[in-house]
Design a protein around this motif. Structure first.
Motif, short mmCIF file in Angstrom:
data_model
loop_
_atom_site.label_atom_id
_atom_site.label_comp_id
_atom_site.label_asym_id
_atom_site.label_seq_id
_atom_site.Cartn_x
_atom_site.Cartn_y
_atom_site.Cartn_z
N VAL A 129 92.28 37.14 1.75
CA VAL A 129 91.68 36.77 3.20
C VAL A 129 90.40 36.75 3.30
N THR A 174 101.22 34.60 7.22
CA THR A 174 100.01 35.04 7.08
C THR A 174 99.03 33.61 6.85
N ARG A 179 98.47 33.28 11.41
CA ARG A 179 97.03 33.28 11.22
C ARG A 179 96.16 33.56 12.29
N VAL A 211 92.06 31.61 4.17
CA VAL A 211 93.48 32.57 3.87
C VAL A 211 94.30 31.53 2.93
#
Length: 333
Positions: A129, A174, A179, A211
């Motif tokens: 990330v 994620t 997100r 990401v």
């Protein structure tokens, strides 16, 4: 004072007053006073300062905050009595997590910081990330006197909050639908944490730049992603097929149901007709049993043997042979 300086600098005034030799002896002492006055003036002038249009000035007296001044030209007592700290309250500051900008546009270059970017997800996977945090100063007093290194505080607090948020989501969440939610929740949690620190900082934006998964498993991740896309494609095709076939099947089912209902009604009406005929035959049978029995027997024989010559012989033993030609009787001969 001005008269003294004029007399000191004008030699003619000394001759007129008859004090030339005495005045020369006093000259070093006068120069010393002038030097002291100049030094004191310069010292007092060090208290003049300017606060920029986007800044706030925080005046300290013997190290303790005493007042805040607005943009413009101001004066404070010279050091060590008073000092001023200026804080830019309109500048949007930026902290990068997981990467660093080496050079800006038009030819941007970035450096990855894996120790910051790698985070553990809730399902035990590792996500990479990268994010940018933008913040402003909303309390210059707290910002100036409670923090030693504001950038480090923001960076470490952001990294801690982001790791906590990612740990509550799966890898798929994620990377995809959660997100934006992670960014929003991180902003709120980070603001709450900085408020608890008394940092005087307002978080303007938390933006997730990139990401992904670690490069070591990137190819495998793409394979899984492609397989999921194929799965979604097949599901969509099946859904379209279902939307096409189900209405037709329902129409056919409705048609079959209507046919069955029609057949049901036909059978019911037929049965009701048979019952009515049976009741009629029964009433006739009760009037003439032999005649009715014989008629029924003859009708049954006509149905059983439709294409054969039929002759019925009476069973009575009275010396006469009684014949009944059904073909000629039925044919009207």
């Amino acid at each position: 004072m001005s008269n003294f300086i004029d007399r000191l600098l004008d030699p003619n005034s000394e001759r007129e007053e008859g004090q030339g030799p005495n005045r020369l002896r006093r000259l070093p002492s006068s120069i010393g006073w002038i030097a002291i006055i100049v030094i004191v003036g310069i010292y007092l002038a060090t208290g003049i300062y300017t606060v920029g249009t986007s800044e706030e000035g925080l005046v300290k007296r013997f190290g303790r905050y005493v007042r805040t001044v607005d943009p413009g030209l101001h004066y404070h007592l010279p050091a060590p009595f008073e000092s001023v700290v200026t804080v830019n309250v309109r500048q949007v500051r930026k902290t990068e997590i997981g990467f660093r900008t080496i050079s800006a546009a038009p030819n941007p270059r970035y450096q990855s910081i894996d120790v910051e970017a790698l985070m553990l997800t809730g399902d035990g996977n590792i996500a990479r990330v990268e994010m940018v945090v933008q913040y402003l100063v909303n309390d210059s007093i707290q910002y100036a006197f409670n923090l030693i290194d504001a950038a480090t505080i923001v960076k470490q607090a952001t990294e801690a909050v982001m790791r906590e948020q990612v740990a509550t989501k799966s890898l798929d969440e994620t990377l995809t639908e959660q997100r934006d939610t992670i960014g929003t929740e991180t902003k709120l949690a980070l603001q709450e944490l900085l408020n608890a620190y008394g940092a005087g900082i307002l978080i303007a934006n938390v933006q997730l730049q990139d990401v992904t998964v670690p490069s070591e498993v990137l190819s495998a991740f793409y394979d899984v992603s492609n397989a999921r896309q194929d799965k979604e494609k097949l599901i969509n095709e099946a859904s379209r097929y279902a939307l096409d076939i189900v209405p037709r099947a329902r129409g056919q089912a409705q048609e079959i149901g209507n046919q069955a209902e029609g057949y049901k009604q036909t059978r019911i009406k037929g049965a009701e007709g048979d019952v009515a005929r049976f009741v009629e035959v029964l009433s006739r049978y009760e009037v003439g049993e032999v005649v009715t029995r014989t008629r029924l027997y003859i009708e049954a024989m006509e149905k059983i043997l439709p294409n054969m010559d039929k002759i019925i012989v009476s069973g009575q033993e009275d010396g006469l042979l009684k014949l009944l030609n059904l073909d000629s009787a039925g044919g009207g001969q």
